[in-house]
Design a protein around this motif. Structure first.
Motif, short mmCIF file in Angstrom:
data_model
loop_
_atom_site.label_atom_id
_atom_site.label_comp_id
_atom_site.label_asym_id
_atom_site.label_seq_id
_atom_site.Cartn_x
_atom_site.Cartn_y
_atom_site.Cartn_z
N ALA A 221 0.91 -1.66 -0.12
CA ALA A 221 0.07 -0.24 -0.33
C ALA A 221 1.06 1.24 0.26
CB ALA A 221 -0.81 0.18 1.06
N LEU A 222 1.79 0.94 -1.14
CA LEU A 222 2.78 2.81 -0.90
C LEU A 222 1.66 3.88 -1.91
CD1 LEU A 222 5.54 1.52 -2.90
CD2 LEU A 222 5.46 2.82 -0.46
N ALA A 223 1.77 4.92 -1.08
CA ALA A 223 1.76 6.63 -1.51
C ALA A 223 2.59 6.99 -2.70
CB ALA A 223 0.63 6.86 -0.58
N HIS A 224 1.81 8.17 -3.09
CA HIS A 224 2.47 9.67 -3.23
C HIS A 224 3.64 9.23 -4.50
CE1 HIS A 224 2.08 12.18 -1.27
NE2 HIS A 224 3.18 13.22 -2.12
N ARG A 225 4.05 8.26 -5.53
CA ARG A 225 3.91 8.05 -6.81
C ARG A 225 3.16 7.71 -7.91
NH1 ARG A 225 7.60 3.56 -6.97
NH2 ARG A 225 7.85 3.48 -9.72
N PHE B 172 -1.25 6.72 -9.00
CA PHE B 172 -0.26 6.35 -8.06
C PHE B 172 -0.87 5.38 -7.87
CE2 PHE B 172 -3.13 10.89 -7.41
CZ PHE B 172 -2.17 11.91 -7.43
N VAL B 173 0.78 4.76 -6.68
CA VAL B 173 1.03 3.84 -5.92
C VAL B 173 0.34 3.63 -4.71
CG1 VAL B 173 2.39 2.59 -5.81
CG2 VAL B 173 3.39 4.48 -6.43
N PRO B 174 -0.63 2.84 -4.37
CA PRO B 174 -0.61 1.17 -5.49
C PRO B 174 -1.32 1.72 -6.19
CG PRO B 174 -1.38 1.07 -3.74
CD PRO B 174 -1.12 2.70 -3.73
N THR C 193 -4.24 4.08 -6.81
CA THR C 193 -5.47 5.25 -7.20
C THR C 193 -5.28 5.81 -8.17
OG1 THR C 193 -4.89 5.32 -4.66
CG2 THR C 193 -6.25 6.55 -5.48
N GLU D 225 0.58 14.82 -15.02
CA GLU D 225 1.23 15.70 -14.58
C GLU D 225 -0.85 15.03 -12.88
OE1 GLU D 225 1.12 20.61 -14.70
OE2 GLU D 225 2.58 19.29 -15.95
N ALA E 250 -1.78 16.47 -9.39
CA ALA E 250 -2.56 17.86 -8.48
C ALA E 250 -1.03 17.77 -7.29
CB ALA E 250 -3.24 17.59 -7.70
N MET E 251 -0.78 18.50 -6.96
CA MET E 251 0.66 19.08 -5.55
C MET E 251 1.83 18.81 -6.81
SD MET E 251 -2.13 17.73 -2.31
CE MET E 251 -2.98 16.92 -2.83
N HIS F 148 2.98 16.79 -8.53
CA HIS F 148 3.51 14.74 -8.64
C HIS F 148 3.30 15.29 -10.00
CE1 HIS F 148 1.79 14.13 -4.33
NE2 HIS F 148 2.57 14.50 -4.74
N GLN F 149 4.14 14.05 -11.16
CA GLN F 149 3.92 13.91 -11.86
C GLN F 149 4.80 12.43 -12.10
OE1 GLN F 149 5.45 17.36 -14.43
NE2 GLN F 149 6.79 16.50 -14.67
#
Lengths: 201, 239
Positions: B53-57, B75-77, B79, B128, B130-131, B133-134
């Motif tokens: 459950a990784l996020a943010h990439r 988004f990883v994993p 979303t 791209e 939001a915030m 992240h791309q």
């Protein structure tokens, strides 16, 4: 909180890197021999905290723990965060090497700020310290969010819009981190008060 | 002899007792450490057990299906990147070929631009979110050109001789048309069937965080600080 590679302009990247170098130098100067194991443990905790996924909000979010880092380390949080971010960029592809400076500033500056802002509150016994610990954890996230928005201004995104988005998305994290910081603070106060000596110095 | 045996036994006994004593001491120490260590390991284990459950990439992957390119951003994993801005660039010149937005499933598809097929451009696809992240994905020309229909290739101005229809002798006309049609039908069927496979492959090519990454990172951190401590201790001794 990690800004991806290729988003920011070179000027912002350079500015961030410069600030990160200054902060790291101050941190290293303040890190005395006895503090090294403590810094290592917290750096490791910060490194894995980003893998803790909090499944709330519109995008996937994770813990940051920069408030806790600031609370326990003060200025030394900067090198600790820098190393953890460097390895996150290398191993997890969170952020990136060119954005390392900016990301360090985004996460470490609020840590240092919160350390000085809430130190007075944390020194007092009882409820004020408890409130201070929660506020320290939550405020650090809030400030990091604002710094993200600030860094993104230069890419042509409106500050208020991005700031609103980032802060709204991070409200659950703010609460969770506040609670985590609070519990770790109370726990350490009881079990390992010497970990908290930075606050009293 | 008997005496000796006894001695040996008694000494053995003593050793055992000492052992037990040490052991209980150790347990006591452990119990003292316990609370502190438990907290730390709890934190660590959070990290380790939540790895899937990784996020943010932002993960981006793209694959060709006939003459369209399917892009997916998440988004990883898992979303999806909803309403993320998609930019398709020429890899060499960074010229934007087209832009778009992902739908609520994080998907976006586009017809391969004629300019891209004509010049055999490698496409850099940037999503791209939001915030700040791309993520991006590089789609090589070689991986989308073969799947394209001849028909859609034909109007492109600068055709390479390899893909240009070969001049046909009048007598063999029906046979080649059949062959061409056959090829097209096969191509379509293949594209349909290989689509999911391509998607899977593209997804697998993305590096996901694994346990060795995490443990390795922790090791590096402890190593760095160990080194630092080592040099500090040297300096301390010298002065």
């Amino acid at each position: 909180m990690h800004i991806s590679e290729g988003v920011l302009s070179p000027a912002v990247l350079a500015g961030g890197a410069g600030l990160a170098v200054v902060g790291t130098a101050i941190g290293l100067k303040k890190m005395d021999y006895e503090a090294i194991p403590r810094v290592a443990i917290l750096s490791a905790a910060f490194f894995v905290a980003s893998l803790i996924h909090v499944p709330v909000g519109p995008v996937g979010l994770h813990l940051v723990l920069n408030g806790l880092m600031g609370l326990l380390l003060g200025w030394v949080a900067v090198p600790a965060i820098l190393i953890a971010l460097f390895l996150q960029a290398l191993l997890f592809q969170f952020g990136g090497l060119t954005v390392l400076g900016v990301n360090t500033v985004i996460m470490a500056a609020p840590a240092v700020f919160c350390f000085y802002a809430f130190r007075g509150l944390l020194r007092r016994p009882g409820t004020p310290a408890t409130v201070g610990a929660f506020a320290c954890g939550a405020t650090a996230i809030l400030l990091s969010g604002l710094l993200v928005a600030l860094a993104l201004i230069t890419t042509g995104q409106a500050f208020l819009q991005v700031a609103k988005l980032v802060v709204l998305a991070h409200i659950p994290i703010m609460i969770i981190e506040g609670i985590i910081t609070l519990f770790i603070f109370l726990f350490l106060k009881k079990v390992r008060p010497e970990m908290l000596e930075g606050i009293y110095a | 002899m008997l005496e000796r045996k006894f001695k040996v036994q008694s000494s053995k006994f003593k050793v055992g007792a000492a052992h037990r004593h040490n052991f209980s001491l150790l347990i006591g120490k452990l119990r003292h450490l316990n609370k502190w260590a438990a907290g730390f390991f709890l934190l660590l284990s959070f990290g380790i057990f939540s790895t899937p459950a990784l996020a943010h990439r932002v993960l981006v992957f793209a694959y060709a299906e006939g003459d369209t390119i399917q892009v997916e951003g998440k988004f990883v994993p898992n979303t999806p990147v909803r309403q993320g801005k998609v930019m398709v660039l020429d890899k060499k010149t960074d010229k934007v070929l087209l832009t778009g937005k992902t739908n609520d499933q994080g998907k976006f598809s586009f017809k391969i631009p004629a300019a891209a097929t004509a010049q055999k451009l490698d496409l850099k696809i940037v999503v791209e979110a939001a915030m700040g992240h791309q993520g991006q994905w590089l789609l090589k020309a070689a991986s989308y050109l073969p799947g394209m229909k001849k028909a859609s290739l034909a109007p492109a101005p600068a055709l390479s001789p390899a893909v240009a229809p070969t001049p046909v002798a009048p007598g063999a006309k029906t046979a080649t048309v059949d062959a061409k049609m056959l090829e097209e039908v096969v191509n379509q069927a293949l594209a349909r069937q290989l689509g999911p496979l391509n998607e899977k492959l593209a997804e697998m090519a993305v590096h996901r965080t694994t346990l060795p990454d995490i443990l390795g990172g922790l090791g590096y951190i402890l190593g760095f600080f160990g080194l630092w401590a080592y040099f500090q201790s040297k300096r301390k001794k010298d002065t």
